[in-house]
Enzyme design. Structure first.
Site, PDB file in Angstrom:
ATOM      1  N   LYS A  10       0.837  -1.203   0.000  1.00  0.00           N
ATOM      2  CA  LYS A  10       0.000   0.000   0.000  1.00  0.00           C
ATOM      3  C   LYS A  10       0.880   1.264   0.000  1.00  0.00           C
ATOM      4  O   LYS A  10       0.659   2.179  -0.793  1.00  0.00           O
ATOM      5  CB  LYS A  10      -0.960  -0.003   1.212  1.00  0.00           C
ATOM      6  N   THR A  11       1.869   1.280   0.867  1.00  0.00           N
ATOM      7  CA  THR A  11       2.776   2.438   0.886  1.00  0.00           C
ATOM      8  C   THR A  11       3.571   2.490  -0.418  1.00  0.00           C
ATOM      9  O   THR A  11       3.792   3.568  -0.989  1.00  0.00           O
ATOM     10  CB  THR A  11       3.771   2.327   2.074  1.00  0.00           C
TER      11      THR A  11
ATOM     12  N   ASP B  28      -1.235   6.204   6.949  1.00  0.00           N
ATOM     13  CA  ASP B  28      -1.354   4.771   7.176  1.00  0.00           C
ATOM     14  C   ASP B  28      -2.268   4.522   8.368  1.00  0.00           C
ATOM     15  O   ASP B  28      -2.426   5.398   9.221  1.00  0.00           O
ATOM     16  CB  ASP B  28       0.047   4.197   7.442  1.00  0.00           C
TER      17      ASP B  28
ATOM     18  N   THR C   8      -5.808  -1.658   7.156  1.00  0.00           N
ATOM     19  CA  THR C   8      -5.986  -3.107   7.160  1.00  0.00           C
ATOM     20  C   THR C   8      -7.439  -3.431   7.512  1.00  0.00           C
ATOM     21  O   THR C   8      -7.856  -4.570   7.439  1.00  0.00           O
ATOM     22  CB  THR C   8      -5.061  -3.738   8.224  1.00  0.00           C
TER      23      THR C   8
ATOM     24  N   ARG D 204       6.239  -8.145   1.244  1.00  0.00           N
ATOM     25  CA  ARG D 204       7.132  -7.694   2.327  1.00  0.00           C
ATOM     26  C   ARG D 204       7.824  -8.891   2.970  1.00  0.00           C
ATOM     27  O   ARG D 204       9.016  -8.853   3.275  1.00  0.00           O
ATOM     28  CB  ARG D 204       6.354  -6.925   3.397  1.00  0.00           C
TER      29      ARG D 204
END
Ligand code: ADE
Length: 354
Positions: free
Chosen positions: A81-82, A126, A175, A234
């Site tokens: 997402k980032t 975030d 999330t 990740r």
């Protein structure tokens, strides 16, 4: 494009959970992560539907010479997402300011960051579902009309100042999209869910990262790591790094499937990519609660984890892999989950009378 990270304090406790990586290495981990982040769509692997939509949206904004609509990305942690927000900023040639909701506790935190924005810039928040009410209310006119409503003075003498701010784009990440208030959700022009990655996509991520960190890897080695990455780039990137340490020290610097599998076994990442916490969760339900259903609070207390970590980090993959089931009365281990643990279901166990 400059990336300005406002405050990382909330990232440490939550996003940092990772198999076999202790908290002191989380900062280093984040530096590693950002050093390998793709900057353009060509290098951003997976999420193809999102990429195609974004390419059009970005081109339209460029043609109209207007800032991008506010966007909300949701999905389990670690799916990029980032990273996609960074790609958007770099493709638009604008700066991005990165912060997280827990860092915007006081009104002055959100006002400060909104006032610091320049025209066209991207503000990335975030864990946006954790914004408090006051911060949300400051955001509404800022998102809608690019206005900051500020109150000066006290009670009877209080005045509201309407201060215009440059047009910016808010990118929110969460999330837990369901936890967003509907007025906030309604102010995003684009809402997109990020999906878990396929083995093939993760293998591409693994090969790309191996190339950046200058380690040799075979196709089979990349697939072996991909298979144990829980659908999450990740995790794939972290595993490449851990396996590359083994490869360098013990195997002449080459990652093949044997090296990958052996190192990941040592790191206690199993064939499904489950780590010790995931297995402890499944084992707990089977051994103490007869396979479930059992409430998430009970699970969290028994594992000394917080409910959020269980719900937002451990469970999404276990559910998607079909090892765990969510029922109205709590969580249940599926027959597939029993098989994965190597435990027979009661119905499969032989009785004295068989
Ligand atoms: N690193 C993290 N996410 C990635 C992605 N989607 N593509 C390439 N590298 C990544």
């Amino acid at each position: 494009m400059a990336i300005i990270s406002d405050n990382d304090k909330s990232f440490k406790t939550f996003e940092g959970r990772n198999p076999n990586i202790k908290s002191e290495s989380i900062e280093y981990d984040k530096i590693f992560e950002s050093s390998i982040r793709p900057k353009d769509f060509e290098n951003y692997i997976g999420q193809s539907e999102l990429k195609e939509t974004l390419k059009i949206t970005l081109e339209a904004a460029r043609l109209r010479e207007r800032p991008l609509d506010h966007m909300l990305f949701y999905g389990p942690p670690g799916l990029g997402k980032t990273t996609i927000a960074g790609v958007i900023a770099s493709q638009m040639g604008v700066d991005i300011k990165i912060t997280s909701a827990p860092a915007l506790e006081r009104p002055r935190d959100i006002i400060g960051i909104l006032m610091s924005l320049k025209g066209g810039e991207i503000l990335f928040i975030d864990e946006i579902h954790r914004l408090n009410k006051v911060a949300e209310e400051i955001l509404y006119p800022a998102m809608e009309d690019f206005i900051l409503d500020m109150t000066t003075g006290k009670s009877q003498t209080a005045k509201t100042l309407r201060v215009p701010i440059p047009k910016f784009t808010l990118i929110g990440a969460t999330t837990k999209a369901g936890d967003l208030s509907s007025p906030l959700r309604d102010r995003f022009g684009m809402i997109h869910r990020l999906e878990f990655y396929s083995i093939e996509e993760l293998a591409q991520v693994v090969k790309r990262t191996a190339k950046i960190i200058d380690i040799k890897i075979t196709e089979e080695g990349a697939i072996a790591i991909a298979k144990r990455s829980r659908g999450t780039p990740r995790i794939a990137n972290r595993l490449v790094k851990r396996v590359s340490d083994f490869a360098l020290v013990k195997y002449n610097g080459l990652i093949n499937d044997i090296v990958a599998n052996e190192s990941l076994d040592i790191l206690k990442i199993d064939a499904f990519g489950l780590d010790t916490t995931d297995r402890a969760l499944l084992n707990l339900i089977v051994e103490k609660y007869d396979g479930g259903p059992v409430g998430v609070e009970t699970i969290a207390a028994a594992l000394s984890e917080d409910v959020r970590t269980i719900e937002e980090v451990s469970e999404p993959y276990l559910l998607q892999a079909g090892l765990l089931q969510r029922t109205p009365r709590g969580r249940k281990v599926s027959p597939e989950g029993y098989r994965h643990l190597g435990i027979k279901l009661a119905s499969e166990q032989k009785t004295l009378f068989d």
